[in-house]
Design a protein around this motif. Structure first.
Motif, PDB file in Angstrom:
ATOM      1  N   TYR A 171       0.806  -1.219   0.000  1.00 59.97           N
ATOM      2  CA  TYR A 171       0.000   0.000   0.000  1.00 59.97           C
ATOM      3  C   TYR A 171       0.842   1.274   0.000  1.00 59.97           C
ATOM      4  CZ  TYR A 171      -3.755  -3.216   1.118  1.00 59.97           C
ATOM      5  OH  TYR A 171      -4.637  -4.246   1.081  1.00 59.97           O
ATOM      6  N   TYR A 172       2.003   1.242   0.576  1.00 58.05           N
ATOM      7  CA  TYR A 172       2.831   2.439   0.682  1.00 58.05           C
ATOM      8  C   TYR A 172       3.530   2.783  -0.634  1.00 58.05           C
ATOM      9  CZ  TYR A 172       6.979  -0.450   0.560  1.00 58.05           C
ATOM     10  OH  TYR A 172       7.963  -1.316   0.164  1.00 58.05           O
ATOM     11  N   GLU A 173       3.703   1.806  -1.526  1.00 55.49           N
ATOM     12  CA  GLU A 173       4.542   1.986  -2.703  1.00 55.49           C
ATOM     13  C   GLU A 173       4.084   3.128  -3.614  1.00 55.49           C
ATOM     14  OE1 GLU A 173       4.773  -1.818  -4.595  1.00 55.49           O
ATOM     15  OE2 GLU A 173       6.206  -2.584  -3.128  1.00 55.49           O
ATOM     16  N   ALA A 174       2.806   3.209  -3.902  1.00 54.94           N
ATOM     17  CA  ALA A 174       2.318   4.263  -4.802  1.00 54.94           C
ATOM     18  C   ALA A 174       2.553   5.646  -4.207  1.00 54.94           C
ATOM     19  CB  ALA A 174       0.834   4.061  -5.101  1.00 54.94           C
ATOM     20  N   VAL A 175       2.274   5.800  -2.924  1.00 51.79           N
ATOM     21  CA  VAL A 175       2.468   7.095  -2.265  1.00 51.79           C
ATOM     22  C   VAL A 175       3.956   7.438  -2.207  1.00 51.79           C
ATOM     23  CG1 VAL A 175       2.171   8.372  -0.109  1.00 51.79           C
ATOM     24  CG2 VAL A 175       0.367   6.859  -0.917  1.00 51.79           C
ATOM     25  N   ALA A 176       4.776   6.461  -1.864  1.00 53.90           N
ATOM     26  CA  ALA A 176       6.220   6.690  -1.798  1.00 53.90           C
ATOM     27  C   ALA A 176       6.768   7.098  -3.164  1.00 53.90           C
ATOM     28  CB  ALA A 176       6.925   5.447  -1.276  1.00 53.90           C
ATOM     29  N   ASN A 177       6.305   6.444  -4.226  1.00 52.31           N
ATOM     30  CA  ASN A 177       6.772   6.790  -5.576  1.00 52.31           C
ATOM     31  C   ASN A 177       6.362   8.199  -5.976  1.00 52.31           C
ATOM     32  OD1 ASN A 177       8.162   4.427  -6.120  1.00 52.31           O
ATOM     33  ND2 ASN A 177       6.322   3.384  -6.850  1.00 52.31           N
ATOM     34  N   VAL A 178       5.128   8.580  -5.703  1.00 54.42           N
ATOM     35  CA  VAL A 178       4.664   9.926  -6.054  1.00 54.42           C
ATOM     36  C   VAL A 178       5.460  10.979  -5.286  1.00 54.42           C
ATOM     37  CG1 VAL A 178       2.706  11.518  -5.864  1.00 54.42           C
ATOM     38  CG2 VAL A 178       2.350   9.207  -6.750  1.00 54.42           C
TER      39      VAL A 178
ATOM     40  N   HIS B 194       8.463  10.674  -3.991  1.00 54.38           N
ATOM     41  CA  HIS B 194       9.845  10.663  -4.476  1.00 54.38           C
ATOM     42  C   HIS B 194       9.971  11.405  -5.807  1.00 54.38           C
ATOM     43  CE1 HIS B 194      13.900   9.321  -5.184  1.00 54.38           C
ATOM     44  NE2 HIS B 194      13.522   8.838  -6.365  1.00 54.38           N
ATOM     45  N   MET B 195       9.036  11.155  -6.720  1.00 52.65           N
ATOM     46  CA  MET B 195       9.062  11.829  -8.020  1.00 52.65           C
ATOM     47  C   MET B 195       8.839  13.336  -7.884  1.00 52.65           C
ATOM     48  SD  MET B 195       9.866   9.549 -10.050  1.00 52.65           S
ATOM     49  CE  MET B 195       9.379   9.496 -11.737  1.00 52.65           C
ATOM     50  N   ALA B 196       8.163  13.747  -6.803  1.00 51.86           N
ATOM     51  CA  ALA B 196       7.936  15.175  -6.558  1.00 51.86           C
ATOM     52  C   ALA B 196       9.133  15.826  -5.873  1.00 51.86           C
ATOM     53  CB  ALA B 196       6.676  15.363  -5.716  1.00 51.86           C
ATOM     54  N   GLY B 197      10.174  15.028  -5.572  1.00 48.62           N
ATOM     55  CA  GLY B 197      11.387  15.588  -4.993  1.00 48.62           C
ATOM     56  C   GLY B 197      11.521  15.438  -3.493  1.00 48.62           C
ATOM     57  N   PHE B 198      10.615  14.718  -2.868  1.00 46.29           N
ATOM     58  CA  PHE B 198      10.688  14.513  -1.426  1.00 46.29           C
ATOM     59  C   PHE B 198      11.579  13.322  -1.097  1.00 46.29           C
ATOM     60  CE2 PHE B 198       6.686  16.749  -1.892  1.00 46.29           C
ATOM     61  CZ  PHE B 198       6.747  17.670  -0.846  1.00 46.29           C
ATOM     62  N   PHE B 199      12.277  13.411   0.031  1.00 48.09           N
ATOM     63  CA  PHE B 199      13.020  12.257   0.539  1.00 48.09           C
ATOM     64  C   PHE B 199      12.017  11.323   1.190  1.00 48.09           C
ATOM     65  CE2 PHE B 199      15.044  10.066   4.081  1.00 48.09           C
ATOM     66  CZ  PHE B 199      16.039   9.390   3.409  1.00 48.09           C
ATOM     67  N   VAL B 200      12.044  10.060   0.800  1.00 52.43           N
ATOM     68  CA  VAL B 200      11.094   9.090   1.327  1.00 52.43           C
ATOM     69  C   VAL B 200      11.851   7.953   1.981  1.00 52.43           C
ATOM     70  CG1 VAL B 200       9.235   7.485   0.739  1.00 52.43           C
ATOM     71  CG2 VAL B 200       9.442   9.632  -0.494  1.00 52.43           C
ATOM     72  N   SER B 201      11.419   7.600   3.163  1.00 59.19           N
ATOM     73  CA  SER B 201      11.999   6.477   3.880  1.00 59.19           C
ATOM     74  C   SER B 201      10.861   5.619   4.416  1.00 59.19           C
ATOM     75  CB  SER B 201      12.851   6.991   5.049  1.00 59.19           C
ATOM     76  OG  SER B 201      13.357   5.913   5.797  1.00 59.19           O
ATOM     77  N   THR B 202      10.984   4.311   4.250  1.00 59.17           N
ATOM     78  CA  THR B 202       9.965   3.407   4.779  1.00 59.17           C
ATOM     79  C   THR B 202      10.573   2.570   5.887  1.00 59.17           C
ATOM     80  OG1 THR B 202      10.476   1.765   3.082  1.00 59.17           O
ATOM     81  CG2 THR B 202       8.676   3.286   2.627  1.00 59.17           C
ATOM     82  N   VAL B 203       9.768   2.317   6.915  1.00 57.29           N
ATOM     83  CA  VAL B 203      10.248   1.623   8.099  1.00 57.29           C
ATOM     84  C   VAL B 203       9.261   0.529   8.482  1.00 57.29           C
ATOM     85  CG1 VAL B 203      10.911   1.927  10.521  1.00 57.29           C
ATOM     86  CG2 VAL B 203      11.319   3.755   8.903  1.00 57.29           C
ATOM     87  N   ASN B 204       9.804  -0.574   8.966  1.00 59.36           N
ATOM     88  CA  ASN B 204       8.989  -1.672   9.456  1.00 59.36           C
ATOM     89  C   ASN B 204       8.141  -1.185  10.630  1.00 59.36           C
ATOM     90  OD1 ASN B 204       8.061  -3.983  10.852  1.00 59.36           O
ATOM     91  ND2 ASN B 204       9.787  -5.180  10.107  1.00 59.36           N
ATOM     92  N   PRO B 205       6.822  -1.384  10.586  1.00 57.90           N
ATOM     93  CA  PRO B 205       5.952  -0.917  11.664  1.00 57.90           C
ATOM     94  C   PRO B 205       6.310  -1.498  13.039  1.00 57.90           C
ATOM     95  CG  PRO B 205       4.638  -1.613   9.792  1.00 57.90           C
ATOM     96  CD  PRO B 205       6.061  -1.980   9.497  1.00 57.90           C
ATOM     97  N   LEU B 206       6.873  -2.703  13.057  1.00 60.80           N
ATOM     98  CA  LEU B 206       7.263  -3.311  14.332  1.00 60.80           C
ATOM     99  C   LEU B 206       8.355  -2.504  15.016  1.00 60.80           C
ATOM    100  CD1 LEU B 206       6.925  -5.621  16.331  1.00 60.80           C
ATOM    101  CD2 LEU B 206       8.587  -6.915  15.003  1.00 60.80           C
ATOM    102  N   LEU B 207       9.285  -1.974  14.234  1.00 63.33           N
ATOM    103  CA  LEU B 207      10.345  -1.145  14.813  1.00 63.33           C
ATOM    104  C   LEU B 207       9.778   0.121  15.444  1.00 63.33           C
ATOM    105  CD1 LEU B 207      13.057  -1.407  12.024  1.00 63.33           C
ATOM    106  CD2 LEU B 207      13.023  -2.572  14.229  1.00 63.33           C
ATOM    107  N   ILE B 208       8.802   0.711  14.773  1.00 63.69           N
ATOM    108  CA  ILE B 208       8.182   1.925  15.304  1.00 63.69           C
ATOM    109  C   ILE B 208       7.371   1.604  16.550  1.00 63.69           C
ATOM    110  CG2 ILE B 208       6.518   3.762  14.820  1.00 63.69           C
ATOM    111  CD1 ILE B 208       7.493   3.597  11.897  1.00 63.69           C
TER     112      ILE B 208
END
Length: 58
Positions: free
Chosen positions: A7-14, A16-30
Motif C-alpha cells: 500500500y505504501y509503494e504508490a504514495v512513496a513513488n509519487v 519521491h518523483m515530486a522531490g521529497f526524501f522518502v523512507s519506509t520503516v517496518n511498523p514493528l520497529l516503530i
C-alpha cells in the motif's frame, strides 16, 4: 512512512518523483520504539508523533 504490504509503494513513488526524501520503516520497529512510555493512545496524532520521533532518532 510505515510500510504495510504494498500500500505504501504508490504514495512513496509519487512523493519521491515530486522531490521529497522518502523512507519506509517496518511498523514493528516503530511500535517497539518508546514502548516503555505510558502513552497508550491509539490516535492518528499519537501515531504520527511516534513515527516522527523514530525517524528523528534513527
Amino acid at each position: 512512512m510505515e510500510y504495510a504490504g504494498r500500500y505504501y509503494e504508490a504514495v512513496a513513488n509519487v512523493l519521491h518523483m515530486a522531490g521529497f526524501f522518502v523512507s519506509t520503516v517496518n511498523p514493528l520497529l516503530i511500535k517497539e520504539c518508546g514502548s516503555n512510555s505510558f502513552n497508550f493512545a491509539k490516535t492518528d496524532k499519537a501515531g504520527t508523533t511516534k513515527i516522527a520521533r523514530y525517524t528523528l532518532d534513527n
